[in-house]
Design a protein around this motif. Sequence first.
Motif, mmCIF file in Angstrom:
data_model
loop_
_atom_site.group_PDB
_atom_site.id
_atom_site.type_symbol
_atom_site.label_atom_id
_atom_site.label_comp_id
_atom_site.label_asym_id
_atom_site.label_seq_id
_atom_site.Cartn_x
_atom_site.Cartn_y
_atom_site.Cartn_z
ATOM 1 N N PRO A 174 111.413 47.534 12.169
ATOM 2 C CA PRO A 174 110.824 47.020 13.416
ATOM 3 C C PRO A 174 111.766 46.046 14.105
ATOM 4 C CG PRO A 174 109.773 46.020 11.495
ATOM 5 C CD PRO A 174 110.661 47.108 10.983
ATOM 6 N N ALA A 175 111.880 46.193 15.413
ATOM 7 C CA ALA A 175 112.755 45.300 16.181
ATOM 8 C C ALA A 175 112.050 44.007 16.551
ATOM 9 C CB ALA A 175 113.243 46.004 17.450
ATOM 10 N N ASN A 176 110.713 43.981 16.394
ATOM 11 C CA ASN A 176 109.921 42.809 16.762
ATOM 12 C C ASN A 176 109.328 42.156 15.523
ATOM 13 O OD1 ASN A 176 110.351 43.427 19.506
ATOM 14 N ND2 ASN A 176 108.607 44.821 19.516
ATOM 15 N N CYS A 177 109.265 40.830 15.561
ATOM 16 C CA CYS A 177 108.785 40.070 14.400
ATOM 17 C C CYS A 177 107.920 38.905 14.871
ATOM 18 C CB CYS A 177 109.981 39.554 13.601
ATOM 19 S SG CYS A 177 109.571 38.356 12.299
ATOM 20 N N VAL A 178 106.881 38.615 14.108
ATOM 21 C CA VAL A 178 106.075 37.413 14.324
ATOM 22 C C VAL A 178 106.229 36.513 13.109
ATOM 23 C CG1 VAL A 178 103.761 36.460 14.613
ATOM 24 C CG2 VAL A 178 104.397 38.555 15.817
ATOM 25 N N VAL A 179 106.615 35.269 13.350
ATOM 26 C CA VAL A 179 106.727 34.274 12.287
ATOM 27 C C VAL A 179 105.478 33.401 12.329
ATOM 28 C CG1 VAL A 179 108.007 32.275 11.435
ATOM 29 C CG2 VAL A 179 109.249 34.258 12.348
ATOM 30 N N ASP A 227 98.615 40.576 7.671
ATOM 31 C CA ASP A 227 98.336 42.014 7.584
ATOM 32 C C ASP A 227 97.769 42.543 8.897
ATOM 33 O OD1 ASP A 227 99.218 42.062 4.982
ATOM 34 O OD2 ASP A 227 97.217 41.960 4.085
ATOM 35 N N ALA A 228 96.888 41.751 9.525
ATOM 36 C CA ALA A 228 96.285 42.182 10.783
ATOM 37 C C ALA A 228 97.337 42.303 11.886
ATOM 38 C CB ALA A 228 95.187 41.197 11.203
ATOM 39 N N LEU A 229 98.268 41.352 11.950
ATOM 40 C CA LEU A 229 99.315 41.414 12.968
ATOM 41 C C LEU A 229 100.314 42.530 12.658
ATOM 42 C CD1 LEU A 229 99.956 37.587 13.439
ATOM 43 C CD2 LEU A 229 98.859 39.137 15.065
ATOM 44 N N ALA A 230 100.553 42.802 11.369
ATOM 45 C CA ALA A 230 101.499 43.844 10.989
ATOM 46 C C ALA A 230 101.008 45.228 11.400
ATOM 47 C CB ALA A 230 101.751 43.798 9.484
#
Length: 242
Positions: A10-15, A33-36
């Motif tokens: 994935p090119a996008n990530c949430v920290v 898990d919900a955001l993934a």
Amino acid sequence: LEDQRFQLPPANCVVIAHDESGLLTGHCRQLADALALQGWLVVIPDYSSKSPTSKAWFEAIDSYTVDFLLPWLEVQQVERMGILGIGSGCLIAANCASGHVRHLQGGATFPTIVGTALAYPKFRRPHILNDAELQKMVALMADPLLVMPCSRSQRQSQRHGLLHLECDLLKRYVEFIDFGEVAEGFLTDGDLEDEEVVNAVGWTVEASSAFFHRNFSVSQPEEEAPEEEQNDEEDEPEPDAD
């Protein structure tokens, strides 16, 4: 089944920047898990405070971000990242963004931060002692911002509070979504058998996902339309009909 080895990373990530409850408590894993499910890489670094002073903690966050987190995301081929700060995790979000500036100054080009979402942000003692320190934290954050306070959140974090005024002063885009009467801490320690808590958690995931989707999309370079092939040869005239 599709072979996972041949999927592009994935090119996008949430920290996710956890609150003072720490990495291993509450519902951080379920939130990740919900955001993934959106197709993003979701990371929860352990930013637990083990430093004797706030200054030392902030410096540790900055150093960890520059020396480990961002280089690791580069190896994972992450191009864009968003930060979700929960409660006092707003302070982690600010210092992580500060580290990101140093990362780019060191010659890196990726990942870029596309926005910061804050759930019931807490700018409180012992880490924030006065309004000037709060303003400094807000100035460090990567915009645009999504702020999701509860009605019981501190006044500075509410719509038209000091956080809002500082964003206006810095000409940074900020939007607010109010959670109403649900108690702070619902994302990490809320009772998931309580309908109000369940609704608030779902609302957080939905609002944050929409916010990050929008900003991930805006930051993507536009694909150039393929050029039409041109035939340099002149068309041969059709023979005259007899």
